[in-house]
Design a protein around this motif. Structure first.
Motif, PDB file in Angstrom:
ATOM      1  N   ALA A 114       0.560 -11.171  -8.849  1.00 47.60           N
ATOM      2  CA  ALA A 114       0.474  -9.939  -9.628  1.00 47.60           C
ATOM      3  C   ALA A 114       1.125  -8.776  -8.894  1.00 47.60           C
ATOM      4  CB  ALA A 114      -0.998  -9.629  -9.928  1.00 47.60           C
ATOM      5  N   GLN A 115       0.836  -8.647  -7.606  1.00 49.98           N
ATOM      6  CA  GLN A 115       1.382  -7.540  -6.838  1.00 49.98           C
ATOM      7  C   GLN A 115       2.903  -7.621  -6.766  1.00 49.98           C
ATOM      8  OE1 GLN A 115       0.647  -7.220  -2.496  1.00 49.98           O
ATOM      9  NE2 GLN A 115      -0.327  -5.261  -2.949  1.00 49.98           N
ATOM     10  N   LYS A 116       3.450  -8.822  -6.604  1.00 51.00           N
ATOM     11  CA  LYS A 116       4.901  -8.994  -6.548  1.00 51.00           C
ATOM     12  C   LYS A 116       5.559  -8.563  -7.853  1.00 51.00           C
ATOM     13  CE  LYS A 116       5.937 -10.688  -2.476  1.00 51.00           C
ATOM     14  NZ  LYS A 116       6.920 -10.030  -1.588  1.00 51.00           N
ATOM     15  N   ASN A 117       4.842  -8.738  -8.976  1.00 53.80           N
ATOM     16  CA  ASN A 117       5.389  -8.379 -10.279  1.00 53.80           C
ATOM     17  C   ASN A 117       5.030  -6.963 -10.705  1.00 53.80           C
ATOM     18  OD1 ASN A 117       6.836 -10.717 -11.256  1.00 53.80           O
ATOM     19  ND2 ASN A 117       4.872 -11.770 -11.315  1.00 53.80           N
ATOM     20  N   GLY A 118       4.308  -6.222  -9.848  1.00 54.39           N
ATOM     21  CA  GLY A 118       3.906  -4.871 -10.197  1.00 54.39           C
ATOM     22  C   GLY A 118       2.784  -4.821 -11.206  1.00 54.39           C
ATOM     23  N   ASP A 119       1.979  -5.887 -11.281  1.00 59.36           N
ATOM     24  CA  ASP A 119       0.882  -5.969 -12.243  1.00 59.36           C
ATOM     25  C   ASP A 119      -0.450  -5.610 -11.601  1.00 59.36           C
ATOM     26  OD1 ASP A 119       2.698  -6.842 -14.180  1.00 59.36           O
ATOM     27  OD2 ASP A 119       2.484  -8.931 -13.567  1.00 59.36           O
ATOM     28  N   LEU A 120      -1.471  -5.467 -12.419  1.00 49.75           N
ATOM     29  CA  LEU A 120      -2.788  -5.025 -11.969  1.00 49.75           C
ATOM     30  C   LEU A 120      -3.795  -6.157 -12.096  1.00 49.75           C
ATOM     31  CD1 LEU A 120      -2.860  -1.598 -13.881  1.00 49.75           C
ATOM     32  CD2 LEU A 120      -1.928  -2.071 -11.610  1.00 49.75           C
ATOM     33  N   THR A 121      -4.689  -6.281 -11.116  1.00 43.16           N
ATOM     34  CA  THR A 121      -5.668  -7.366 -11.105  1.00 43.16           C
ATOM     35  C   THR A 121      -7.077  -6.812 -10.967  1.00 43.16           C
ATOM     36  OG1 THR A 121      -4.035  -8.758  -9.979  1.00 43.16           O
ATOM     37  CG2 THR A 121      -6.304  -9.563 -10.047  1.00 43.16           C
ATOM     38  N   GLY A 122      -7.978  -7.312 -11.821  1.00 43.95           N
ATOM     39  CA  GLY A 122      -9.388  -6.938 -11.762  1.00 43.95           C
ATOM     40  C   GLY A 122     -10.259  -8.152 -11.488  1.00 43.95           C
ATOM     41  N   LEU A 123     -11.562  -7.920 -11.319  1.00 42.98           N
ATOM     42  CA  LEU A 123     -12.490  -8.993 -10.956  1.00 42.98           C
ATOM     43  C   LEU A 123     -13.770  -8.891 -11.763  1.00 42.98           C
ATOM     44  CD1 LEU A 123     -13.480 -11.315  -9.012  1.00 42.98           C
ATOM     45  CD2 LEU A 123     -14.355  -9.475  -7.527  1.00 42.98           C
ATOM     46  N   VAL A 124     -14.248 -10.051 -12.207  1.00 45.34           N
ATOM     47  CA  VAL A 124     -15.589 -10.206 -12.776  1.00 45.34           C
ATOM     48  C   VAL A 124     -16.253 -11.347 -12.022  1.00 45.34           C
ATOM     49  CG1 VAL A 124     -16.952 -10.733 -14.824  1.00 45.34           C
ATOM     50  CG2 VAL A 124     -14.856  -9.395 -15.055  1.00 45.34           C
ATOM     51  N   ALA A 125     -17.444 -11.114 -11.477  1.00 45.43           N
ATOM     52  CA  ALA A 125     -18.136 -12.139 -10.698  1.00 45.43           C
ATOM     53  C   ALA A 125     -19.624 -11.797 -10.655  1.00 45.43           C
ATOM     54  CB  ALA A 125     -17.550 -12.221  -9.285  1.00 45.43           C
ATOM     55  N   GLY A 126     -20.344 -12.452  -9.755  1.00 50.96           N
ATOM     56  CA  GLY A 126     -21.758 -12.163  -9.580  1.00 50.96           C
ATOM     57  C   GLY A 126     -22.648 -12.864 -10.581  1.00 50.96           C
ATOM     58  N   ASP A 127     -23.818 -12.301 -10.805  1.00 49.62           N
ATOM     59  CA  ASP A 127     -24.781 -12.881 -11.738  1.00 49.62           C
ATOM     60  C   ASP A 127     -25.539 -11.764 -12.437  1.00 49.62           C
ATOM     61  OD1 ASP A 127     -26.890 -12.001  -9.967  1.00 49.62           O
ATOM     62  OD2 ASP A 127     -26.508 -13.771  -8.734  1.00 49.62           O
ATOM     63  N   GLU A 128     -26.468 -12.137 -13.299  1.00 51.88           N
ATOM     64  CA  GLU A 128     -27.198 -11.140 -14.077  1.00 51.88           C
ATOM     65  C   GLU A 128     -27.961 -10.172 -13.191  1.00 51.88           C
ATOM     66  OE1 GLU A 128     -30.044 -11.064 -18.050  1.00 51.88           O
ATOM     67  OE2 GLU A 128     -29.808 -12.915 -16.896  1.00 51.88           O
ATOM     68  N   ARG A 129     -28.454 -10.683 -12.065  1.00 53.32           N
ATOM     69  CA  ARG A 129     -29.221  -9.849 -11.141  1.00 53.32           C
ATOM     70  C   ARG A 129     -28.313  -8.908 -10.346  1.00 53.32           C
ATOM     71  NH1 ARG A 129     -30.374 -11.360  -5.972  1.00 53.32           N
ATOM     72  NH2 ARG A 129     -29.723 -13.471  -6.502  1.00 53.32           N
ATOM     73  N   ARG A 130     -27.116  -9.371 -10.013  1.00 52.64           N
ATOM     74  CA  ARG A 130     -26.193  -8.570  -9.203  1.00 52.64           C
ATOM     75  C   ARG A 130     -24.755  -8.789  -9.678  1.00 52.64           C
ATOM     76  NH1 ARG A 130     -23.448  -9.458  -4.308  1.00 52.64           N
ATOM     77  NH2 ARG A 130     -23.065  -7.562  -3.107  1.00 52.64           N
ATOM     78  N   PRO A 131     -24.399  -8.172 -10.810  1.00 54.65           N
ATOM     79  CA  PRO A 131     -23.034  -8.329 -11.324  1.00 54.65           C
ATOM     80  C   PRO A 131     -22.019  -7.652 -10.414  1.00 54.65           C
ATOM     81  CG  PRO A 131     -24.231  -6.692 -12.604  1.00 54.65           C
ATOM     82  CD  PRO A 131     -25.228  -7.312 -11.673  1.00 54.65           C
ATOM     83  N   ILE A 132     -20.840  -8.240 -10.346  1.00 53.88           N
ATOM     84  CA  ILE A 132     -19.738  -7.689  -9.555  1.00 53.88           C
ATOM     85  C   ILE A 132     -18.572  -7.441 -10.497  1.00 53.88           C
ATOM     86  CG2 ILE A 132     -18.110  -8.110  -7.669  1.00 53.88           C
ATOM     87  CD1 ILE A 132     -20.171 -10.064  -6.492  1.00 53.88           C
ATOM     88  N   GLN A 133     -18.021  -6.241 -10.439  1.00 53.74           N
ATOM     89  CA  GLN A 133     -16.876  -5.917 -11.285  1.00 53.74           C
ATOM     90  C   GLN A 133     -15.973  -4.932 -10.573  1.00 53.74           C
ATOM     91  OE1 GLN A 133     -17.890  -4.356 -15.147  1.00 53.74           O
ATOM     92  NE2 GLN A 133     -15.755  -3.896 -15.671  1.00 53.74           N
ATOM     93  N   LEU A 134     -14.678  -5.225 -10.569  1.00 50.57           N
ATOM     94  CA  LEU A 134     -13.681  -4.316 -10.001  1.00 50.57           C
ATOM     95  C   LEU A 134     -12.620  -4.059 -11.060  1.00 50.57           C
ATOM     96  CD1 LEU A 134     -13.170  -5.821  -6.417  1.00 50.57           C
ATOM     97  CD2 LEU A 134     -14.461  -3.764  -7.033  1.00 50.57           C
TER      98      LEU A 134
END
Length: 298
Positions: A114-134
């Motif tokens: 993504a970085q080489k192509n100038g694109d943007l990357t996000g994240l979804v992870a974690g669980d219901e108790r501790r969701p992770i999102q970038l």
């Protein structure tokens, strides 16, 4: 000072690939992300040479003449990584490496592309108790944080796998149409997740990277204890040496693999089942090459 995860990923990619494969990884042609970065613009009458796949059949039926969809390509594309940070991914992969490190390497490759192509990357992870999102960004600092979040969020103390929650979460919080890469283990997404996965494919271009589990019986290494991370308990030596148990385990795993493969193929989702950290780079290259070939023919 410790080497950054992103730097380690770039080094691994360079060490594990030939010159030809390296050209693909560096974004030689943006067809790799085709379908995730185009906005509908207008309809126009079909002309010889236009792609049949671009015909809008409903509009054609209404007008009585063949009409095709025109698209404007976005300058910036959005990619999203959906990482299974459950306890299952803190276990051992089929090649004896850590499933967690294989996941970090797979996510790092997507970030690098993504970085080489100038694109943007996000994240979804974690669980219901501790969701992770970038959010979707492209700086080195952001991508390093993304990889660290996956690595540090995946431990034997993490929650049990819940692919239904993860897929539902990914659908709700990922607003842009993206190239979505789901990284999980060989048991997921399960066939029970078909409806959730199909809903994701209506909005996103989905790829699935599955990391194979180690042999749960480990019959050739009886000197070491084997503990099931999903149900923390030791697998008894008597069970590990039973031929009948071995046959039953293999039959169960084969049926599960076949079921998931059939589901993903039915949904036209690009996917691989990799043995672990030692094979994930080559397997991802093969999957991405296959995608590029299909898009070139479309």
């Amino acid at each position: 000072m410790a080497t950054s995860l992103l730097t380690r990923v770039k080094a691994r990619v360079d060490l594990h690939t030939s010159n030809r494969a390296r050209g693909l990884i560096q974004g030689r042609g943006r067809s790799l992300f085709k379908g995730s970065g185009e906005d509908f613009d207008d309809l126009k009458y079909y002309q010889p040479g236009d792609k049949i796949s671009d015909i809008d059949w409903k509009a054609t039926a209404r007008s009585g003449e063949p009409l095709i969809r025109q698209f404007n390509e976005e300058r910036v594309r959005h990619l999203s990584i959906v990482a299974d940070t459950s306890s299952a991914m803190a276990a051992t992969a089929a090649d004896g490496t850590s499933k967690r490190e294989a996941m970090v390497l797979a996510a790092g490759m997507i970030c690098f592309l993504a970085q080489k192509n100038g694109d943007l990357t996000g994240l979804v992870a974690g669980d219901e108790r501790r969701p992770i999102q970038l959010p979707s960004r492209s700086s080195d600092g952001h991508l390093e944080l993304l990889l660290r979040s996956i690595q540090q969020g995946t431990t034997t103390a993490s929650s049990a796998p819940d692919s239904a929650w993860l897929l539902e979460r990914a659908f709700r919080v990922t607003k842009h149409s993206t190239l979505m890469t789901i990284i999980t283990d060989e048991a997921r997404p399960s066939v029970e997740d078909f409806t959730l996965l199909r809903r994701l494919t209506t909005r996103h271009d989905v790829m699935v990277i599955r990391v194979a589990d180690a042999d749960p019986l480990q019959r050739t290494d009886l000197d070491h204890d084997v503990v099931d991370v999903d149900n923390p308990r030791e697998v008894a030596s008597l069970v590990r040496t039973s031929k009948r148990v071995a046959r039953d385990v293999e039959a169960y795993r084969r049926a599960r693999r076949d079921g998931i493969t059939e589901m993903l193929d039915r949904l036209h989702v690009s996917h691989i089942l990799t043995q672990g950290e030692t094979t994930v780079v080559e397997d991802m290259i093969a999957m991405l090459r296959a995608r590029e070939y299909r898009h070139a023919r479309a």
